[in-house]
Motif scaffolding. Sequence first.
Motif, PDB file in Angstrom:
ATOM      1  N   GLU A 306       1.052  -1.055   0.032  1.00  0.00           N
ATOM      2  CA  GLU A 306       0.127   0.340   0.058  1.00  0.00           C
ATOM      3  C   GLU A 306       0.673   1.116  -0.587  1.00  0.00           C
ATOM      4  O   GLU A 306       0.521   2.061  -0.559  1.00  0.00           O
ATOM      5  N   LYS A 307       1.788   0.903   0.746  1.00  0.00           N
ATOM      6  CA  LYS A 307       2.657   1.989   0.499  1.00  0.00           C
ATOM      7  C   LYS A 307       3.574   2.578  -0.495  1.00  0.00           C
ATOM      8  O   LYS A 307       3.825   3.992  -1.054  1.00  0.00           O
ATOM      9  N   ILE A 308       3.869   1.736  -1.671  1.00  0.00           N
ATOM     10  CA  ILE A 308       3.722   1.903  -3.185  1.00  0.00           C
ATOM     11  C   ILE A 308       2.904   1.596  -4.087  1.00  0.00           C
ATOM     12  O   ILE A 308       3.586   3.243  -4.867  1.00  0.00           O
ATOM     13  N   THR A 309       1.937   1.407  -3.796  1.00  0.00           N
ATOM     14  CA  THR A 309       0.387   1.877  -4.486  1.00  0.00           C
ATOM     15  C   THR A 309       0.410   3.390  -3.962  1.00  0.00           C
ATOM     16  O   THR A 309       0.093   4.338  -4.919  1.00  0.00           O
ATOM     17  N   ALA A 310       0.952   3.953  -3.072  1.00  0.00           N
ATOM     18  CA  ALA A 310       0.657   5.517  -2.669  1.00  0.00           C
ATOM     19  C   ALA A 310       1.338   5.616  -3.407  1.00  0.00           C
ATOM     20  O   ALA A 310       0.220   7.029  -4.015  1.00  0.00           O
ATOM     21  N   PHE A 311       1.968   5.978  -4.120  1.00  0.00           N
ATOM     22  CA  PHE A 311       3.190   6.469  -4.579  1.00  0.00           C
ATOM     23  C   PHE A 311       2.709   6.904  -6.353  1.00  0.00           C
ATOM     24  O   PHE A 311       3.167   7.855  -6.658  1.00  0.00           O
ATOM     25  N   TYR A 312       2.368   5.707  -6.452  1.00  0.00           N
ATOM     26  CA  TYR A 312       2.243   5.732  -7.999  1.00  0.00           C
ATOM     27  C   TYR A 312       0.251   5.919  -8.257  1.00  0.00           C
ATOM     28  O   TYR A 312      -0.127   6.381  -9.548  1.00  0.00           O
ATOM     29  N   HIS A 313      -0.521   6.449  -7.142  1.00  0.00           N
ATOM     30  CA  HIS A 313      -1.831   6.409  -7.256  1.00  0.00           C
ATOM     31  C   HIS A 313      -2.188   8.224  -8.483  1.00  0.00           C
ATOM     32  O   HIS A 313      -3.090   7.998  -9.051  1.00  0.00           O
ATOM     33  N   ALA A 314      -0.798   8.836  -7.790  1.00  0.00           N
ATOM     34  CA  ALA A 314      -1.393  10.286  -8.507  1.00  0.00           C
ATOM     35  C   ALA A 314      -1.513  10.133  -9.982  1.00  0.00           C
ATOM     36  O   ALA A 314      -2.567  10.300 -10.514  1.00  0.00           O
ATOM     37  N   LEU A 315      -0.257   9.233 -10.324  1.00  0.00           N
ATOM     38  CA  LEU A 315      -0.062   9.096 -11.975  1.00  0.00           C
ATOM     39  C   LEU A 315      -1.058   8.230 -12.179  1.00  0.00           C
ATOM     40  O   LEU A 315      -1.788   8.145 -13.521  1.00  0.00           O
ATOM     41  N   ALA A 316      -1.997   7.214 -11.375  1.00  0.00           N
ATOM     42  CA  ALA A 316      -3.049   6.371 -12.348  1.00  0.00           C
ATOM     43  C   ALA A 316      -3.671   6.731 -12.148  1.00  0.00           C
ATOM     44  O   ALA A 316      -4.791   7.235 -12.701  1.00  0.00           O
ATOM     45  N   ASP A 317      -4.207   8.568 -11.222  1.00  0.00           N
ATOM     46  CA  ASP A 317      -5.828   8.445 -11.223  1.00  0.00           C
ATOM     47  C   ASP A 317      -5.682   9.775 -12.456  1.00  0.00           C
ATOM     48  O   ASP A 317      -6.871  10.077 -13.064  1.00  0.00           O
ATOM     49  N   ASP A 318      -4.286  10.424 -13.136  1.00  0.00           N
ATOM     50  CA  ASP A 318      -4.578  10.710 -14.006  1.00  0.00           C
ATOM     51  C   ASP A 318      -5.260  10.254 -15.397  1.00  0.00           C
ATOM     52  O   ASP A 318      -5.720  10.953 -16.177  1.00  0.00           O
ATOM     53  N   ARG A 319      -4.710   8.701 -15.373  1.00  0.00           N
ATOM     54  CA  ARG A 319      -5.111   7.935 -16.644  1.00  0.00           C
ATOM     55  C   ARG A 319      -5.944   7.847 -16.070  1.00  0.00           C
ATOM     56  O   ARG A 319      -6.930   6.359 -17.220  1.00  0.00           O
ATOM     57  N   HIS A 320      -7.042   7.882 -14.995  1.00  0.00           N
ATOM     58  CA  HIS A 320      -8.271   7.308 -14.683  1.00  0.00           C
ATOM     59  C   HIS A 320      -8.011   5.205 -14.526  1.00  0.00           C
ATOM     60  O   HIS A 320      -9.053   4.624 -14.880  1.00  0.00           O
ATOM     61  N   ARG A 340      11.201  -2.257  -4.154  1.00  0.00           N
ATOM     62  CA  ARG A 340      11.797  -1.898  -5.311  1.00  0.00           C
ATOM     63  C   ARG A 340      11.413  -2.462  -6.586  1.00  0.00           C
ATOM     64  O   ARG A 340      10.602  -2.257  -7.643  1.00  0.00           O
ATOM     65  N   ALA A 341      11.145  -4.141  -6.303  1.00  0.00           N
ATOM     66  CA  ALA A 341      10.497  -4.915  -7.278  1.00  0.00           C
ATOM     67  C   ALA A 341       8.682  -4.331  -7.863  1.00  0.00           C
ATOM     68  O   ALA A 341       8.829  -4.600  -8.315  1.00  0.00           O
ATOM     69  N   VAL A 342       8.407  -4.522  -6.828  1.00  0.00           N
ATOM     70  CA  VAL A 342       6.888  -4.396  -6.287  1.00  0.00           C
ATOM     71  C   VAL A 342       6.482  -3.355  -7.617  1.00  0.00           C
ATOM     72  O   VAL A 342       5.792  -2.812  -8.474  1.00  0.00           O
ATOM     73  N   GLY A 343       7.757  -1.298  -6.947  1.00  0.00           N
ATOM     74  CA  GLY A 343       7.379  -0.855  -7.496  1.00  0.00           C
ATOM     75  C   GLY A 343       7.656  -0.699  -9.251  1.00  0.00           C
ATOM     76  O   GLY A 343       7.319   0.119 -10.055  1.00  0.00           O
ATOM     77  N   ASN A 344       8.641  -1.592  -9.361  1.00  0.00           N
ATOM     78  CA  ASN A 344       9.086  -1.466 -10.687  1.00  0.00           C
ATOM     79  C   ASN A 344       7.493  -2.637 -11.786  1.00  0.00           C
ATOM     80  O   ASN A 344       7.295  -2.289 -12.519  1.00  0.00           O
ATOM     81  N   LEU A 345       7.060  -3.381 -11.286  1.00  0.00           N
ATOM     82  CA  LEU A 345       6.069  -4.879 -11.357  1.00  0.00           C
ATOM     83  C   LEU A 345       4.791  -2.975 -12.417  1.00  0.00           C
ATOM     84  O   LEU A 345       4.229  -3.017 -12.486  1.00  0.00           O
ATOM     85  N   LEU A 346       4.580  -2.437 -10.904  1.00  0.00           N
ATOM     86  CA  LEU A 346       3.340  -0.859 -10.594  1.00  0.00           C
ATOM     87  C   LEU A 346       4.021  -0.468 -12.285  1.00  0.00           C
ATOM     88  O   LEU A 346       2.690   0.070 -13.596  1.00  0.00           O
ATOM     89  N   ASP A 347       4.867   0.006 -12.189  1.00  0.00           N
ATOM     90  CA  ASP A 347       5.466   0.853 -13.468  1.00  0.00           C
ATOM     91  C   ASP A 347       5.388   0.621 -14.427  1.00  0.00           C
ATOM     92  O   ASP A 347       4.872   1.230 -15.375  1.00  0.00           O
TER      93      ASP A 347
END
Length: 442
Positions: A306-320, A340-347
Motif C-alpha cells: 500500500e505504501k508503494i501504490t500510494a506513490f503511483y496513485h497520482a499518476l494512475a488517477d491522471d489516466r483513470h 523496488r521489485a513491486v515498484g518496477n512491476l507497477l511502473d
Amino acid sequence: MATSLLLACGLGVFYAIVIQHAVAEDNAVLADKVAALRTDLHESGPGVFAEELKSRQPREHTAYWIRMLDPQGRTYAETPGMDRSLPPEIFPPPQKSVSTAGGLKSYRRGPKLFSLVALNEESGSQLYTLQVAQDRSSDERVERNFAVLFVMVLGGSVLGSAFIAVMVTKRGLRPLREMTESVARVGPTHLKERVTPAEWPRELKPLAVAFDDMLKRLDDSFTRLSQFSADLAHELRTPIANMIGEAQVALTRDRTAAEYRETIESTVGECERLSRIVDNLLFVARVDAAREPIARNRFDARAAVEKITAFYHALADDRHIAISCSGEGQIYADPDLFERAVGNLLDNALRFTPENGSIQIVLSERNGDFEVAVSDTGCGIAPEHLPRVFDRFYRAESSRSSDGAGLGLALVKSIVDLHGGSATIESNVGRGTTVKLILPQK
C-alpha cells in the motif's frame, strides 16, 4: 612397464622354484645312492665291494663316480678312470651322516659339473672313506636352456605387452584426441562445435556430455553477452544523441533564455535517464556476481504494498486507472528490494495499461512461500515474446522509442533470484498480463 615388471617377477619366481626343485631332487637321489652304497659295503664287505667297483666298464657318460679309501687314506678301489678327472684331494671332508645337504661340494672340470660328497663307513672293524661324485652336467644344460627359454618368453611377452598396450592406449585415447581437436576449434566465433558421444566408450560418455553442455552454456553466454552489448550501446546512444543534437541546434544561432532553458532541461532529463540505466545495470551486475548484500526481515506485506501504490496513485488517477490490493500476510525479505521489485512491476503495468483500465495486486501464502501477483488489463504480450521478457534490454514492442529501457523485469528477476525465489509471467494479447513473484519464507 608395470605389466612387464609383474611378468618378470612371476617368471623369475617360477624359474627359481623349478631350479630349486631340480636341485633338491638331485640331492635326494644322491643321498639315496650314498645310502645304497653303505648298505652294499656292510653286506658284501670291502673286498667284494672293491671288486664290483673295479669291474665297472668306463662309459662315455657315467652318472656316479665312486672311490673307496682305506684307513690310511690310500685308494682301495674306484670307478675306472676316476683318478684322471676326480682326484681324492678335491673332495670335501668326510661326513658321518647319510644327509648330503651340509657336505656337498660343487666341482667343475671343463664342461662337466660334479657334486661331491664323502663319508666315513666302518666295515670289519676298519674305517673306510667313500667318495661319491654325481655328474650334474645334463642338469646344468637343462637349467641353461630353461634360462634361455625364460629370457625369450619374457622378451616376447614384454614386446607383446608393449604392442598391445600401445594399440589399446591409441584406440582408447582416440576420443580424447577428437575432443582436443574440438577444443582447438572453439573460439568466440565458433561456439557451435559439439562432441558426438555415441561411439565413445561408456566410461568417457559423461565427459563428452559434460563437454557439450559446457559448450552450449558458453554459446548461450556469448550470444547473450553480444546481444546485451548491442542493446546497451543502443540504449546509451539514444540519449547521448539526443543531447548532442539539441546542443548543436541550440548553438547554430543565438537563442533566448527560455530556449536555452528548455535545451538544458531536456539535457537534464536525458542525463537522468542515463543515470537510471547505469544504476539498474550496476545493481543487476552486483546481483549476478553475488556481491549484493541482502538483509532480510519479516514485515507486513500489505502495508509495504500500500505504501508503494500510494506513490503511483497520482499518476494512475491522471489516466483513470484503478489500483487495488487484496490479501495480507507477513513476508520474509529485504524491504528495500521488495519495494523496488513491486515498484518496477507497477511502473510496467501503468505504462502498458490504457485509460480506464485497472491494476490488481494479490498477496497470498502458499506451501510455505509468499506470492505476490500483479495483474493489469493492458495490451498483453504475444506468446513468442514471453520466454525473453526477463532478459535485459528486451522489449516486446517493435519500437525502441518508448520510455522504458527494457531493464524493469530483468531487475525484478534479479531481486527474486537474490532471495532464492522465482518469477513467472502469464499474458493474453488484448486482455492483460500477470506477473507472479514467489519468495521463500525461510
